[in-house]
Scaffold this active site. Structure first.
Site, PDB file in Angstrom:
ATOM      1  N   LYS A 167      80.657 110.064 -70.142  1.00 22.33           N
ATOM      2  CA  LYS A 167      80.800 111.118 -69.147  1.00 22.33           C
ATOM      3  C   LYS A 167      82.224 111.163 -68.576  1.00 22.33           C
ATOM      4  O   LYS A 167      83.162 111.458 -69.295  1.00 22.33           O
ATOM      5  CB  LYS A 167      79.753 110.930 -68.055  1.00 22.33           C
ATOM      6  CG  LYS A 167      78.329 110.681 -68.577  1.00 22.33           C
ATOM      7  CD  LYS A 167      77.788 111.805 -69.441  1.00 22.33           C
ATOM      8  CE  LYS A 167      76.289 111.709 -69.683  1.00 22.33           C
ATOM      9  NZ  LYS A 167      75.827 110.511 -70.401  1.00 22.33           N
ATOM     10  N   ARG A 177      81.638  91.995 -83.955  1.00 28.10           N
ATOM     11  CA  ARG A 177      80.399  92.061 -83.186  1.00 28.10           C
ATOM     12  C   ARG A 177      80.299  90.931 -82.175  1.00 28.10           C
ATOM     13  O   ARG A 177      79.709  91.089 -81.105  1.00 28.10           O
ATOM     14  CB  ARG A 177      79.183  92.028 -84.132  1.00 28.10           C
ATOM     15  CG  ARG A 177      77.840  92.108 -83.406  1.00 28.10           C
ATOM     16  CD  ARG A 177      76.693  92.270 -84.383  1.00 28.10           C
ATOM     17  NE  ARG A 177      76.564  91.135 -85.272  1.00 28.10           N
ATOM     18  CZ  ARG A 177      75.899  90.010 -84.982  1.00 28.10           C
ATOM     19  NH1 ARG A 177      75.311  89.865 -83.802  1.00 28.10           N
ATOM     20  NH2 ARG A 177      75.816  89.029 -85.861  1.00 28.10           N
ATOM     21  N   TYR A 206      68.068 109.103 -63.770  1.00 27.29           N
ATOM     22  CA  TYR A 206      68.330 109.404 -65.180  1.00 27.29           C
ATOM     23  C   TYR A 206      67.080 109.175 -66.026  1.00 27.29           C
ATOM     24  O   TYR A 206      66.479 108.096 -65.983  1.00 27.29           O
ATOM     25  CB  TYR A 206      69.486 108.553 -65.671  1.00 27.29           C
ATOM     26  CG  TYR A 206      69.740 108.632 -67.152  1.00 27.29           C
ATOM     27  CD1 TYR A 206      69.813 109.860 -67.815  1.00 27.29           C
ATOM     28  CD2 TYR A 206      69.937 107.482 -67.900  1.00 27.29           C
ATOM     29  CE1 TYR A 206      70.048 109.937 -69.167  1.00 27.29           C
ATOM     30  CE2 TYR A 206      70.181 107.538 -69.259  1.00 27.29           C
ATOM     31  CZ  TYR A 206      70.227 108.769 -69.893  1.00 27.29           C
ATOM     32  OH  TYR A 206      70.454 108.832 -71.248  1.00 27.29           O
ATOM     33  N   ASP A 237      73.906 102.326 -61.147  1.00 29.01           N
ATOM     34  CA  ASP A 237      74.482 103.243 -62.126  1.00 29.01           C
ATOM     35  C   ASP A 237      75.518 104.077 -61.381  1.00 29.01           C
ATOM     36  O   ASP A 237      75.183 104.925 -60.555  1.00 29.01           O
ATOM     37  CB  ASP A 237      73.393 104.136 -62.720  1.00 29.01           C
ATOM     38  CG  ASP A 237      73.903 105.004 -63.857  1.00 29.01           C
ATOM     39  OD1 ASP A 237      75.103 105.369 -63.847  1.00 29.01           O
ATOM     40  OD2 ASP A 237      73.116 105.342 -64.762  1.00 29.01           O
TER      41      ASP A 237
END
Length: 348
Positions: free
Chosen positions: A187, A43, A95, A162
């Site tokens: 995507k 992490r 979005y 984006d």
């Protein structure tokens, strides 16, 4: 590497080198490491699989990349960098996940939000000197409007782009002066509808470290398998996108000539098309009539997908008959026959 084409970088960046090294970065499935090395706990320090993906995407975008568990995780981390009370400008058509986060932040008093028509260039130019953050999509989701990035950079506002739809193959916002780029790697980067992953790329190493710190604090870390799948997908993105773009250009031209279609938006490249039918019932009938093209959310995979975005609560302002069409790798003529049949007219 700097003189390699984007297509070459997509294949070669982030690859191990040296005698005896694996040709491809393996899936490193561990949460912790023996003390004393460069990695400690996944992490906090990541894994070699994440690092390989970040190196490859960073090479394509020209900055410092950080991988996240999802695209919305990457977006949320970028928002964390801006102070309470910051004013954020965002396209009206954008979005819904981004606008949902901004609406929530505004209700909490964290941000002020200014929604701008993506086609109102003077409003964007004014905002660049007035607000704290410009959040840009170009093309916008789902309407595929274009916003000129370069004139909005180097001014008062930090600029975040984006770049999911365009990909670094068509547009490199950092080279245009943007501060941060975000991607839903779910995507086109992944390309096979089989993973969730997000990526940020920062022009400045300090910003990149702040994004990595946000990832660590919030635990928005990608899985090793997902990072490996995204890296594998990245290797073929140039050839996938080239074929999808050729098909999309053909279908956009034919849709524009169809009597049932009232408007087509296609930015001239890429695999996304937005087209409008008369109303919501017409759009629903069209979707119900498809046999090959799948009715599903998301985009950028090898399969063609359609969706009426106005059906969602955060997108009721979208034209009710608008169809977002993600063009896949099927034969173009098969796709056209399916579209024409569903539109109520035999294909020619």
């Amino acid at each position: 590497m700097n003189d390699w084409s984007p297509r070459t970088r997509a294949v070669a960046a982030g690859r191990p080198s040296g005698p005896g090294e694996p040709l491809n970065t393996p899936i490193v499935a561990t949460s912790t490491y023996v003390a004393g090395g460069g990695f400690t706990y996944a992490r906090e320090s990541g894994t070699p699989t994440w690092v390989a993906l970040e190196d490859a995407v960073g090479a394509l975008e020209g900055g410092h990349a950080t991988a996240f568990a999802s695209g919305i995780g990457a977006i949320a981390a970028a928002f964390e960098l801006f102070p309470i009370g910051a004013e954020v400008a965002v396209p009206t058509f954008s979005y819904s996940g981004t606008r949902g986060l901004l609406q929530h932040a505004e209700k909490q008093g964290r941000f002020k939000v200014r929604q701008l028509d993506p086609e109102d260039t003077p409003a964007w130019q004014a905002a660049a000197d007035e607000v704290d953050v410009l959040w840009i999509e170009s093309p916008t989701n789902p309407t595929l409007h274009l916003i000129d990035i370069a004139p909005l950079t180097g001014r008062r506002a930090k600029v975040v782009v984006d770049n999911t739809f365009a990909t670094p193959l068509a547009q490199q916002p950092l080279a245009l002066g943007a501060d941060i780029v975000v991607h839903s790697a779910t995507k086109l980067i992944g390309g096979h509808s089989d993973l969730l992953l997000g990526i940020t790329i920062a022009a400045d190493e300090t910003l990149a470290q702040e994004l990595r710190d946000a990832r660590t604090r919030n635990g928005a870390t990608p899985g090793a398998l997902e990072a490996w799948l995204a890296l594998r997908g990245l290797r073929t993105m140039p050839v996938r996108l080239a074929e999808q773009s050729k098909t999309a250009a053909l279908l956009a031209e034919r849709l524009s000539a169809h009597e049932a279609v009232t408007r087509v938006s296609y930015p001239g490249q890429g695999m996304m098309i937005a087209f409008e039918l008369a109303d919501a019932p017409a759009a629903e009938r069209f979707i119900a009539g498809l046999e090959l093209i799948v009715h599903a959310t998301s985009l950028g995979g090898v399969e063609s997908l359609v969706e009426r975005r106005g059906m969602y609560a955060l997108e009721t302002h979208v034209p009710p008959g608008l169809i977002r069409f993600s063009v896949g790798l099927e034969d173009p003529e098969d796709l056209w026959r399916d579209l024409a049949r569903a539109l109520g007219q035999p294909s020619s």
